[in-house]
Write a protein that holds these residues in place. Structure first.
Motif, PDB file in Angstrom:
ATOM      1  N   PRO A   1       0.786  -1.175   0.026  1.00  0.00           N
ATOM      2  CA  PRO A   1       0.086   0.071  -0.087  1.00  0.00           C
ATOM      3  C   PRO A   1       0.867   1.266  -0.115  1.00  0.00           C
ATOM      4  O   PRO A   1       0.195   2.453  -0.466  1.00  0.00           O
ATOM      5  CB  PRO A   1      -0.545  -0.261   1.071  1.00  0.00           C
ATOM      6  CG  PRO A   1       0.163  -0.989   2.215  1.00  0.00           C
ATOM      7  CD  PRO A   1       0.949  -1.852   1.260  1.00  0.00           C
TER       8      PRO A   1
ATOM      9  N   ALA B   1       6.935   5.172   1.794  1.00  0.00           N
ATOM     10  CA  ALA B   1       6.938   5.331   3.090  1.00  0.00           C
ATOM     11  C   ALA B   1       8.626   4.921   3.510  1.00  0.00           C
ATOM     12  O   ALA B   1       8.808   4.691   4.650  1.00  0.00           O
ATOM     13  CB  ALA B   1       5.953   4.297   3.580  1.00  0.00           C
TER      14      ALA B   1
ATOM     15  N   LEU C   1      12.007   2.607   3.505  1.00  0.00           N
ATOM     16  CA  LEU C   1      12.748   1.248   3.630  1.00  0.00           C
ATOM     17  C   LEU C   1      11.591   0.476   4.308  1.00  0.00           C
ATOM     18  O   LEU C   1      10.976   0.925   5.364  1.00  0.00           O
ATOM     19  CB  LEU C   1      13.831   1.119   4.342  1.00  0.00           C
ATOM     20  CG  LEU C   1      15.010   1.994   4.029  1.00  0.00           C
ATOM     21  CD1 LEU C   1      16.402   1.429   4.796  1.00  0.00           C
ATOM     22  CD2 LEU C   1      15.156   1.753   2.526  1.00  0.00           C
TER      23      LEU C   1
ATOM     24  N   LEU D   1       9.932  -1.612   6.791  1.00  0.00           N
ATOM     25  CA  LEU D   1      10.258  -2.125   8.127  1.00  0.00           C
ATOM     26  C   LEU D   1      10.444  -3.500   8.350  1.00  0.00           C
ATOM     27  O   LEU D   1      11.242  -3.835   9.177  1.00  0.00           O
ATOM     28  CB  LEU D   1       9.370  -1.389   9.135  1.00  0.00           C
ATOM     29  CG  LEU D   1       9.267   0.235   8.826  1.00  0.00           C
ATOM     30  CD1 LEU D   1       8.139   0.852   9.451  1.00  0.00           C
ATOM     31  CD2 LEU D   1      10.534   0.832   9.720  1.00  0.00           C
ATOM     32  N   ASN D   2       9.898  -4.276   7.356  1.00  0.00           N
ATOM     33  CA  ASN D   2       9.904  -5.752   7.603  1.00  0.00           C
ATOM     34  C   ASN D   2      11.341  -6.178   7.099  1.00  0.00           C
ATOM     35  O   ASN D   2      11.836  -7.203   7.534  1.00  0.00           O
ATOM     36  CB  ASN D   2       8.949  -6.520   6.546  1.00  0.00           C
ATOM     37  CG  ASN D   2       7.462  -6.175   7.137  1.00  0.00           C
ATOM     38  OD1 ASN D   2       7.132  -6.461   8.273  1.00  0.00           O
ATOM     39  ND2 ASN D   2       6.790  -5.441   6.453  1.00  0.00           N
TER      40      ASN D   2
ATOM     41  N   HIS E   1       3.294  11.307   0.662  1.00  0.00           N
ATOM     42  CA  HIS E   1       4.247  11.357   1.648  1.00  0.00           C
ATOM     43  C   HIS E   1       5.467  10.675   1.219  1.00  0.00           C
ATOM     44  O   HIS E   1       5.503   9.568   0.267  1.00  0.00           O
ATOM     45  CB  HIS E   1       3.693  10.530   2.969  1.00  0.00           C
ATOM     46  CG  HIS E   1       2.607  11.324   3.596  1.00  0.00           C
ATOM     47  ND1 HIS E   1       2.454  12.333   4.113  1.00  0.00           N
ATOM     48  CD2 HIS E   1       1.106  10.720   3.510  1.00  0.00           C
ATOM     49  CE1 HIS E   1       1.247  12.852   4.641  1.00  0.00           C
ATOM     50  NE2 HIS E   1       0.553  11.548   4.091  1.00  0.00           N
TER      51      HIS E   1
ATOM     52  N   PRO F   1       8.524   9.921   3.528  1.00  0.00           N
ATOM     53  CA  PRO F   1       9.509   9.867   4.787  1.00  0.00           C
ATOM     54  C   PRO F   1      10.708   8.956   4.445  1.00  0.00           C
ATOM     55  O   PRO F   1      10.555   8.364   3.613  1.00  0.00           O
ATOM     56  CB  PRO F   1       8.524   9.160   5.792  1.00  0.00           C
ATOM     57  CG  PRO F   1       7.720   8.464   4.885  1.00  0.00           C
ATOM     58  CD  PRO F   1       7.379   8.994   3.824  1.00  0.00           C
ATOM     59  N   ALA F   2      11.801   9.386   5.107  1.00  0.00           N
ATOM     60  CA  ALA F   2      12.881   8.576   5.079  1.00  0.00           C
ATOM     61  C   ALA F   2      13.322   8.160   3.865  1.00  0.00           C
ATOM     62  O   ALA F   2      13.622   9.070   2.896  1.00  0.00           O
ATOM     63  CB  ALA F   2      12.815   7.297   6.142  1.00  0.00           C
TER      64      ALA F   2
ATOM     65  N   PHE G   1      14.722   9.956   0.532  1.00  0.00           N
ATOM     66  CA  PHE G   1      15.794   9.916  -0.004  1.00  0.00           C
ATOM     67  C   PHE G   1      15.967   9.708  -1.489  1.00  0.00           C
ATOM     68  O   PHE G   1      16.626  10.134  -2.228  1.00  0.00           O
ATOM     69  CB  PHE G   1      16.478   8.654   0.620  1.00  0.00           C
ATOM     70  CG  PHE G   1      17.784   8.116   0.308  1.00  0.00           C
ATOM     71  CD1 PHE G   1      18.933   8.952   0.540  1.00  0.00           C
ATOM     72  CD2 PHE G   1      18.006   7.028  -0.291  1.00  0.00           C
ATOM     73  CE1 PHE G   1      20.215   8.772   0.202  1.00  0.00           C
ATOM     74  CE2 PHE G   1      19.190   6.465  -0.816  1.00  0.00           C
ATOM     75  CZ  PHE G   1      20.284   7.179  -0.774  1.00  0.00           C
TER      76      PHE G   1
ATOM     77  N   ASN H   1      13.547  10.815   8.847  1.00  0.00           N
ATOM     78  CA  ASN H   1      13.171  10.706  10.369  1.00  0.00           C
ATOM     79  C   ASN H   1      13.859   9.572  10.897  1.00  0.00           C
ATOM     80  O   ASN H   1      13.649   9.140  11.849  1.00  0.00           O
ATOM     81  CB  ASN H   1      11.643  10.743  10.293  1.00  0.00           C
ATOM     82  CG  ASN H   1      11.066   9.597   9.531  1.00  0.00           C
ATOM     83  OD1 ASN H   1      11.831   9.137   8.311  1.00  0.00           O
ATOM     84  ND2 ASN H   1      10.281   8.933   9.944  1.00  0.00           N
TER      85      ASN H   1
ATOM     86  N   LEU I   1      14.149   6.784  14.603  1.00  0.00           N
ATOM     87  CA  LEU I   1      13.812   5.280  14.896  1.00  0.00           C
ATOM     88  C   LEU I   1      15.268   4.900  15.489  1.00  0.00           C
ATOM     89  O   LEU I   1      15.393   3.755  15.569  1.00  0.00           O
ATOM     90  CB  LEU I   1      13.682   4.530  13.662  1.00  0.00           C
ATOM     91  CG  LEU I   1      12.462   5.045  12.888  1.00  0.00           C
ATOM     92  CD1 LEU I   1      12.153   4.334  11.338  1.00  0.00           C
ATOM     93  CD2 LEU I   1      11.219   4.674  13.432  1.00  0.00           C
TER      94      LEU I   1
ATOM     95  N   PRO J   1      23.339   6.617   6.723  1.00  0.00           N
ATOM     96  CA  PRO J   1      24.316   6.277   5.963  1.00  0.00           C
ATOM     97  C   PRO J   1      24.911   7.465   5.203  1.00  0.00           C
ATOM     98  O   PRO J   1      24.378   8.555   4.866  1.00  0.00           O
ATOM     99  CB  PRO J   1      23.908   5.374   5.197  1.00  0.00           C
ATOM    100  CG  PRO J   1      22.531   5.508   5.057  1.00  0.00           C
ATOM    101  CD  PRO J   1      22.018   6.165   6.092  1.00  0.00           C
TER     102      PRO J   1
ATOM    103  N   PHE K   1      25.989  -0.111   9.268  1.00  0.00           N
ATOM    104  CA  PHE K   1      24.591   0.070   9.350  1.00  0.00           C
ATOM    105  C   PHE K   1      24.070  -1.066   9.932  1.00  0.00           C
ATOM    106  O   PHE K   1      23.167  -1.003  10.967  1.00  0.00           O
ATOM    107  CB  PHE K   1      24.009   0.282   7.825  1.00  0.00           C
ATOM    108  CG  PHE K   1      22.465   0.530   8.175  1.00  0.00           C
ATOM    109  CD1 PHE K   1      22.031   1.774   8.254  1.00  0.00           C
ATOM    110  CD2 PHE K   1      21.361  -0.362   8.016  1.00  0.00           C
ATOM    111  CE1 PHE K   1      20.446   2.376   8.159  1.00  0.00           C
ATOM    112  CE2 PHE K   1      19.934  -0.153   8.145  1.00  0.00           C
ATOM    113  CZ  PHE K   1      19.616   1.067   8.398  1.00  0.00           C
TER     114      PHE K   1
ATOM    115  N   LEU L   1       2.238   1.867  13.766  1.00  0.00           N
ATOM    116  CA  LEU L   1       1.550   2.093  12.624  1.00  0.00           C
ATOM    117  C   LEU L   1       0.630   1.213  12.354  1.00  0.00           C
ATOM    118  O   LEU L   1      -0.399   1.687  11.781  1.00  0.00           O
ATOM    119  CB  LEU L   1       2.644   2.099  11.591  1.00  0.00           C
ATOM    120  CG  LEU L   1       3.749   2.882  11.455  1.00  0.00           C
ATOM    121  CD1 LEU L   1       4.777   2.473  10.281  1.00  0.00           C
ATOM    122  CD2 LEU L   1       3.214   4.352  10.628  1.00  0.00           C
TER     123      LEU L   1
ATOM    124  N   LYS M   1      -2.959   2.303  14.174  1.00  0.00           N
ATOM    125  CA  LYS M   1      -3.239   3.643  13.763  1.00  0.00           C
ATOM    126  C   LYS M   1      -4.878   3.805  13.386  1.00  0.00           C
ATOM    127  O   LYS M   1      -5.312   2.617  12.880  1.00  0.00           O
ATOM    128  CB  LYS M   1      -2.644   4.351  12.697  1.00  0.00           C
ATOM    129  CG  LYS M   1      -1.812   5.303  12.976  1.00  0.00           C
ATOM    130  CD  LYS M   1      -0.907   5.905  11.912  1.00  0.00           C
ATOM    131  CE  LYS M   1      -1.530   5.806  10.468  1.00  0.00           C
ATOM    132  NZ  LYS M   1      -0.564   6.318   9.492  1.00  0.00           N
TER     133      LYS M   1
END
Ligand SMILES: CCCC/C=C\CC(=O)SCCNC(=O)CCNC(=O)[C@H](O)C(C)(C)COP(=O)(O)OP(=O)(O)OC[C@H]1O[C@@H](n2cnc3c(N)ncnc32)[C@H](O)[C@@H]1OP(=O)(O)O
Length: 306
Positions: free
Chosen positions: A74, A113, A115, A117-118, A156, A158-159, A163, A182, A186, A191, A283, A303, A306
């Motif tokens: 999504p 959104a 990277l 997050l998984n 949006h 972010p991050a 980049f 952001n 986290l 990097p 990293f 998240l 929400k």
């Protein structure tokens, strides 16, 4: 004869270095001015990319501009598979002498959104290494592309989303969204290649403030600090503005333009090229810190709630 050879082996002659040497040899032999030589180059051959469900590439035959659309619903979370598809798409674009590329998203309110997050939470080292290496590849190819690039930020960013946008040369964003880096929120250290892209976009002071605070800017505030170049009301308009930006290069020698871009970005590209393994190790060791893992896990939960 040399020119026939040149025309029938377009793909082979794509690397800038080879092009430079060839231009020199042919120009010396035929006593031609460089500008005339550019006009002698074979007609640009545009292509339709083989279908990849994650990245759609659509090249306009008339303008030679490619619209590259990320399509991982999504929120265009940047997974290994999405990076692989982007890396392949960037190779195809580089090999087909397009006039410019516009990066955008098929998600209605999200450019990306960042990277996935998984990929960051409880990571498997082997997969994460492939993920990070492909991420580095994408940056090297996008930031160092021989063709001009722009981002139509239709949601949006972010991050990692921000980049990707700042790795392009021009940004047009739709109103009422957020953009920024952001990572520190986290617990993640930015990097080196992220720092380079940011410093290439806003002033060093703004970059330091934005990165250390992990600020997410509204579209309007992003324009004020120079993180984006223009605001456009809809995605279609954003793409149009990006096309206008890219069209300005029609009157500029493509060789002069790409060499100039390359020389301005060379130091940043080399900085990563020379320390890819070290960049991964830094990293990785930050990522697997229990406190960082907890922060990412809690963030993912928040998240979902929400
Ligand atoms: C870049 C250099 C390297 C530095 C290292 C890391 C940088 C990163 O990129 S880490 C990722 C940081 N990303 C974020 O902080 C953004 C998180 N997401 C959001 O803020 C919102 O989702 C967003 C504003 C983008 C969109 O909001 P909504 O339209 O309201 O969507 P939802 O929040 O409801 O999300 C839908 C669905 O997607 C899942 N999701 C969101 N972001 C991510 C992500 N980055 N990775 C994986 N999954 C994500 C979210 O949990 C929802 O899932 P479901 O509840 O299962 O539907």
């Amino acid at each position: 004869m040399l020119l026939t050879l040149f025309e029938s082996h377009t793909h082979f002659f794509l690397s800038m270095f080879q092009k430079m040497i060839l231009t020199k040899i042919i120009s010396n032999t035929l006593s031609l001015h460089k500008k005339q030589l550019i006009e002698w180059l074979p007609a640009v051959r545009y292509f339709s990319s083989p279908t990849n469900p994650l990245v759609n590439v659509d090249v306009n035959d008339k303008s030679g501009i490619a619209v590259v659309t990320m399509n991982r619903k999504p929120v265009n979370g940047l997974s290994l598979e999405l990076f692989e598809a982007m890396s392949k798409a960037l190779d195809d674009l580089e090999n087909n002498r397009i006039r410019g590329a516009i990066l955008t998203s098929s998600c209605p309110t999200v450019f990306s959104a960042g990277l996935d997050l998984n990929e960051l939470y409880q990571p498997d080292k082997k997969r994460f290494k492939a993920f990070w290496t492909t991420f580095q590849d994408v940056w090297l190819k996008l930031y160092g592309s021989s063709f001009p690039t722009a981002a139509a930020i239709n949601g949006h960013a972010p991050a990692g989303g921000c980049f990707l946008a700042i790795s392009c040369e021009y940004r047009v964003m739709c109103p009422d969204y957020k953009i920024g880096l952001n990572e520190t929120r986290l617990g993640i250290i930015a990097p080196i290649f992220l720092r380079a892209s940011m410093r290439n976009t806003v002033s060093n002071r703004e970059a330091e403030k934005a990165l250390t605070l992990g600020t997410l800017y509204s579209t309007e505030d992003a324009l004020k600090i120079g993180l984006i170049d223009e605001i456009a009301i809809y995605k279609v308009k954003a793409i149009e503005r990006c096309e206008n930006f890219l069209a300005q290069f029609n009157n500029v020698s493509s060789i002069a333009r790409s060499f100039t871009k390359r020389s301005l970005r060379q130091k940043d590209l080399e900085e990563l090229e020379n320390c890819r393994e070290e960049d991964f190790n830094i990293f990785w060791s930050n990522l697997i810190e229990p406190s960082v893992q907890k922060q990412i896990g809690d963030y993912m939960q928040s998240l979902k709630k929400k």
